[in-house]
Design a protein around this motif. Sequence first.
Motif, PDB file in Angstrom:
ATOM      1  N   LEU A  32       0.913  -1.256  -0.055  1.00  0.00           N
ATOM      2  CA  LEU A  32       0.092  -0.043  -0.150  1.00  0.00           C
ATOM      3  C   LEU A  32       0.898   1.103  -0.011  1.00  0.00           C
ATOM      4  O   LEU A  32       0.848   2.291  -0.823  1.00  0.00           O
ATOM      5  CB  LEU A  32      -0.835   0.173   1.080  1.00  0.00           C
ATOM      6  N   MET A  33       1.973   1.440   0.830  1.00  0.00           N
ATOM      7  CA  MET A  33       2.848   2.510   0.974  1.00  0.00           C
ATOM      8  C   MET A  33       3.462   2.647  -0.610  1.00  0.00           C
ATOM      9  O   MET A  33       3.784   3.851  -0.820  1.00  0.00           O
ATOM     10  CB  MET A  33       3.897   2.351   1.882  1.00  0.00           C
ATOM     11  N   LEU A  34       3.885   1.637  -1.138  1.00  0.00           N
ATOM     12  CA  LEU A  34       4.483   1.682  -2.483  1.00  0.00           C
ATOM     13  C   LEU A  34       3.597   2.300  -3.460  1.00  0.00           C
ATOM     14  O   LEU A  34       3.768   3.314  -4.438  1.00  0.00           O
ATOM     15  CB  LEU A  34       4.943   0.243  -3.129  1.00  0.00           C
ATOM     16  N   VAL A  35       2.334   1.906  -3.494  1.00  0.00           N
ATOM     17  CA  VAL A  35       1.478   2.415  -4.223  1.00  0.00           C
ATOM     18  C   VAL A  35       1.098   3.887  -3.992  1.00  0.00           C
ATOM     19  O   VAL A  35       1.044   4.743  -5.120  1.00  0.00           O
ATOM     20  CB  VAL A  35      -0.153   1.849  -4.240  1.00  0.00           C
ATOM     21  N   VAL A  36       1.351   4.340  -2.933  1.00  0.00           N
ATOM     22  CA  VAL A  36       1.036   5.712  -2.479  1.00  0.00           C
ATOM     23  C   VAL A  36       2.105   6.492  -2.850  1.00  0.00           C
ATOM     24  O   VAL A  36       2.168   7.684  -3.438  1.00  0.00           O
ATOM     25  CB  VAL A  36       0.669   5.977  -0.934  1.00  0.00           C
ATOM     26  N   LEU A  37       3.339   6.127  -2.557  1.00  0.00           N
ATOM     27  CA  LEU A  37       4.800   6.782  -2.999  1.00  0.00           C
ATOM     28  C   LEU A  37       4.848   6.809  -4.449  1.00  0.00           C
ATOM     29  O   LEU A  37       4.894   7.818  -4.896  1.00  0.00           O
ATOM     30  CB  LEU A  37       5.965   5.682  -2.373  1.00  0.00           C
ATOM     31  N   VAL A  38       4.261   5.811  -5.266  1.00  0.00           N
ATOM     32  CA  VAL A  38       4.372   5.774  -6.476  1.00  0.00           C
ATOM     33  C   VAL A  38       3.308   6.870  -7.222  1.00  0.00           C
ATOM     34  O   VAL A  38       3.716   7.972  -8.098  1.00  0.00           O
ATOM     35  CB  VAL A  38       3.893   4.471  -7.360  1.00  0.00           C
ATOM     36  N   LEU A  39       2.145   7.098  -6.517  1.00  0.00           N
ATOM     37  CA  LEU A  39       1.307   8.237  -6.970  1.00  0.00           C
ATOM     38  C   LEU A  39       1.971   9.384  -6.736  1.00  0.00           C
ATOM     39  O   LEU A  39       1.794  10.508  -7.411  1.00  0.00           O
ATOM     40  CB  LEU A  39      -0.204   7.744  -6.183  1.00  0.00           C
ATOM     41  N   VAL A  40       2.346   9.730  -5.378  1.00  0.00           N
ATOM     42  CA  VAL A  40       2.769  10.916  -4.922  1.00  0.00           C
ATOM     43  C   VAL A  40       3.934  11.257  -5.774  1.00  0.00           C
ATOM     44  O   VAL A  40       4.225  12.549  -6.048  1.00  0.00           O
ATOM     45  CB  VAL A  40       3.206  11.013  -3.474  1.00  0.00           C
ATOM     46  N   GLY A  41       4.770  10.447  -6.203  1.00  0.00           N
ATOM     47  CA  GLY A  41       5.815  10.718  -6.757  1.00  0.00           C
ATOM     48  C   GLY A  41       5.707  11.075  -8.242  1.00  0.00           C
ATOM     49  O   GLY A  41       6.407  12.021  -8.787  1.00  0.00           O
ATOM     50  N   GLY A  42       4.847  10.291  -9.025  1.00  0.00           N
ATOM     51  CA  GLY A  42       4.255  10.474 -10.232  1.00  0.00           C
ATOM     52  C   GLY A  42       3.619  12.018 -10.250  1.00  0.00           C
ATOM     53  O   GLY A  42       3.993  12.777 -11.314  1.00  0.00           O
ATOM     54  N   VAL A  43       2.947  12.285  -9.363  1.00  0.00           N
ATOM     55  CA  VAL A  43       2.234  13.754  -8.990  1.00  0.00           C
ATOM     56  C   VAL A  43       3.508  15.075  -9.073  1.00  0.00           C
ATOM     57  O   VAL A  43       3.346  15.998  -9.891  1.00  0.00           O
ATOM     58  CB  VAL A  43       1.248  13.915  -8.050  1.00  0.00           C
ATOM     59  N   VAL A  44       4.280  14.838  -8.205  1.00  0.00           N
ATOM     60  CA  VAL A  44       5.622  15.388  -7.915  1.00  0.00           C
ATOM     61  C   VAL A  44       6.222  15.596  -9.480  1.00  0.00           C
ATOM     62  O   VAL A  44       6.709  16.846  -9.796  1.00  0.00           O
ATOM     63  CB  VAL A  44       6.492  15.207  -6.929  1.00  0.00           C
ATOM     64  N   PHE A  45       6.669  14.397  -9.807  1.00  0.00           N
ATOM     65  CA  PHE A  45       7.428  14.455 -11.337  1.00  0.00           C
ATOM     66  C   PHE A  45       6.582  15.261 -12.359  1.00  0.00           C
ATOM     67  O   PHE A  45       7.228  16.077 -13.101  1.00  0.00           O
ATOM     68  CB  PHE A  45       7.577  13.288 -11.717  1.00  0.00           C
TER      69      PHE A  45
END
Length: 417
Positions: A32-45
């Motif tokens: 779940l944390m991996l999915v959240v980090l991927v989403l947040v990282g994608g938004v930031v990028f």
Amino acid sequence: MTTAPKRRPGLASRGEDLRGASLRLTLQFTALMLVVLVLVGGVVFAIVSASVAESASQALAAATRLDSPDDAPDGTYLSVVDDERVMSPRNLPAGLLDTAAIATVAAGGGDVTGTREIDGHRYRLLTTTVAGGRGGTRVVQVALDQHESAEELERLTVALLAAGLVALAVSGIAAYWMARRAIRPLADALALQRRFVADASHELRTPLTLLSTRAQLLRRRDQTGLPPDVTEAVDEIVTDTRTLTGILEDLLIAADPRSVADPEPVDLTETADQAVTLLGGEAAGRGIALQRAGATEPVTVPGSPSALLRLIVALVTNALDHARTSVVVHIGVDGRYATVRVADDGAGFAPEIVDTAFERFSSGRAAAPAASGVTRHYGLGLAIVAEITRRHGGTIAVESSGPTGAAVVARLPLARP
């Protein structure tokens, strides 16, 4: 010489259960944390990429207003068309000038944008017209080196990946620690239940076995001269001990989920034949034809041989209790599932209790009269069937029910080839 104390099996099992459950929860939380980090990282990028692109557009627009190619800042190359002559900076990389775009704009076309890659550098180009110094217009082309922007995005990607890995590691460790603390009371309760099951198995099986053996020996003795009620009582004792033993086995299966641990290939065809053989004498004594139908070739599922035999025996026993003249055990294959279908020609299930037929202590059908010779059951048989089926990853359902009979079908995943 001294020897190390042996580890108690109960403690070992408790530790393995606690560790396994903690690891499963940790993996789920980490995923779940991996999915959240991927989403947040994608938004930031995406935000940073959009900001970089907007900055590049503004830099290109600002460069078009410069008067001379030599006034352009580093990384920006301005080419100006004046009197059909193209003036470019001396450091313009070879091949960067887009003469086709200049010709298109000079001929009255709209602005032309594009990109070129030269010597590992990516350039963004804008060709447009701007107001000239003598009231006319002139064609200009601006090329912006995006190498620094690309390096900035690469550094951002590396930073996001590094931060994500650190966050995943920290969250995984924290999740495992919290999961162990949260699950420990449940593991203690489960270990206590298993110890109770083991103790009950040992303490109850032994006297029941002795009682059954003594009753059978008593029934085999010469009963000449004994009152009929005594003979009948001995027979009832033998029957009741068998019933108690069956109930005990059902309770142990329901209480200990390890009964289907370490699955192995089980041939349902052979298991069904074995169940029919075991119950053939009882069926014949009641005047019921017990038949085996369906597959003759092996139908293999992963599971526990004893638990699956118990499943089929419980289904057949339930059918025998309510059948009029026949019970059919059918083994088949439906896609990726093996099917165990047990049908009888009895009165069927009442419509209002079909949904609760597999609950514990639920009376699936009308109880047989005491004088009918049918062994009384206590609502555990179909519940045990449902429990065993669930632990094998399958489903159980009443397929049909009516005045002409009922059919119960268990679906179990086939073994992978």
